[in-house]
Design an enzyme around this catalytic site. Structure first.
Site, PDB file in Angstrom:
ATOM      1  N   CYS A  88     -15.926  64.822  32.310  1.00 56.92           N
ATOM      2  CA  CYS A  88     -15.862  66.111  31.613  1.00 56.92           C
ATOM      3  C   CYS A  88     -16.676  67.199  32.301  1.00 56.92           C
ATOM      4  O   CYS A  88     -16.572  68.369  31.938  1.00 56.92           O
ATOM      5  CB  CYS A  88     -16.352  65.944  30.175  1.00 56.92           C
ATOM      6  N   GLN A  89     -17.498  66.864  33.290  1.00 56.22           N
ATOM      7  CA  GLN A  89     -18.380  67.856  33.896  1.00 56.22           C
ATOM      8  C   GLN A  89     -17.649  69.086  34.429  1.00 56.22           C
ATOM      9  O   GLN A  89     -18.165  70.202  34.312  1.00 56.22           O
ATOM     10  CB  GLN A  89     -19.220  67.215  35.003  1.00 56.22           C
TER      11      GLN A  89
END
Length: 358
Positions: A88-89
């Protein structure tokens, strides 16, 4: 859909499985997770320790051939559920570049080859809300359409509404070959009774800075510097913040900036949910991660329980590596709370048709 008897388990595959939180949640609600894929060696050690029966493919997903997994499994059928929790970064609000020039933003598209091979009845995507801002979403929708799947609109759910003692907003999407399955999934989501910090961690032994629980290797308190302990003494128990610090104990970077990063050095509150746990969840300088009562940051075990991992869950790695695994995890109970949507959306096609006729 795979043909099953009344008592058979639903079949799932877990992509980007990390330390195994999604698999744990699925197992809790009656899924048989056949295989998982992740490339992080430390996460894979943790996964194997807790899910020995699952075929774990420890490799860069771009190099994984789904047909090889099928062969190793000796499994010839389709599956019920494919879970895709890509990193998700790239879509986090903390990432200033977001998905621009970040090769990880396209990792969600690696799910297509698994969809082609295993023809899941339902595909579940989970990520931070930022993924809906653009990123690969349009490409994903097109690729799914080319394989006969519809992609539902992104929905934001809060883990706190799923029985997790933590405020954590996540974006979910589901894909299926029948629009009815998507509609049924979303319409079946129900809020669960809330839990708070006390529910999750109050029964653990209290600790001072530098102390540890001999019965639990993850329940140990970081050894804080004297100035940090002096600051904690001035922060009120059960929800206090750094706004209570006298001028001589305030950090220079915080003076006159009470509205900036207000949770730093803050305490959790017993009768409220915890803030979103990040990879820095045991670091007082990273958020509201001070214990509600003790003058210390929360322990790794407390963080894991706030993420709704079971107490017996095993983790490998050093303190920082374990904190990263915990902070990056999907809350176990959030997945378990979706049991009704999963089961209703995975009913045989004839049942869906009968309901539509009604």
């Amino acid at each position: 859909m795979t043909t099953k008897t009344a008592n058979s388990l639903l079949i799932a595959i877990d992509l980007y499985s990390g330390s195994g939180a999604v698999t744990e949640g699925l197992r809790r609600i009656g899924f048989d997770v056949l295989a998982a894929v992740d490339s992080d060696p430390i996460c894979c050690r943790t996964y194997r320790a807790n899910h020995e029966a699952v075929l774990l493919c420890e490799r860069d997903i771009k190099l994984v051939a789904p047909a090889e997994i099928r062969t190793k499994l000796s499994y010839s059928g389709s599956i019920d559920l494919l879970v895709v929790c890509a990193p998700c970064q790239p879509f986090s609000t903390q990432n200033k570049k977001r998905f621009q020039d970040d090769p990880r933003s396209a990792l969600v598209l690696q799910s297509i080859k698994f969809i082609e091979e295993f023809s899941p009845s339902l595909v579940f995507f989970e990520n931070v809300p930022g993924i809906a801002a653009n990123g690969p979403l349009n490409q994903l929708r097109d690729d799914l359409r080319n394989h006969g799947y519809f992609l539902g609109d992104p929905r934001v759910i809060n883990a706190a509404d799923c029985g997790v003692a933590q405020r954590r907003e996540r974006c979910i999407m589901v894909a299926a070959k029948e629009l009815e399955r998507i509609d049924i999934f979303y319409s079946s989501i129900q809020a669960r009774s809330p839990k708070n910090v006390a529910d999750a961690i109050q029964d653990l032994p209290g600790l001072n800075s530098g102390e540890s629980d001999p019965s639990d290797p993850l329940h140990f308190a970081r050894r804080h510097h004297p100035i940090t302990l002096e600051r904690l003494k001035h922060i009120p128990k059960n929800g206090g913040s750094r706004s209570s610090l006298p001028p001589q104990l305030q950090l220079e970077c915080h003076k006159g900036r009470d509205g900036d990063f207000p949770d730093v050095y803050g305490r959790m509150k017993w009768d409220d949910v915890a803030p979103t746990l990040t990879t820095g969840c045991t670091d007082l300088t990273k958020g509201r991660y001070a214990h509600p009562r003790d003058d210390r940051s929360i322990t790794l075990r407390e963080a894991a329980l706030l993420q709704s991992f079971p107490r017996e869950y095993k983790f490998f790695g050093n303190g920082g590596q374990i904190a990263r695994q915990i902070g990056n995890a999907v809350p176990v109970e959030m997945i378990a709370a979706l049991e009704l949507p999963f089961r209703r959306a995975l009913e045989p096609s004839q049942n869906l048709n009968r309901k539509n006729a009604e």
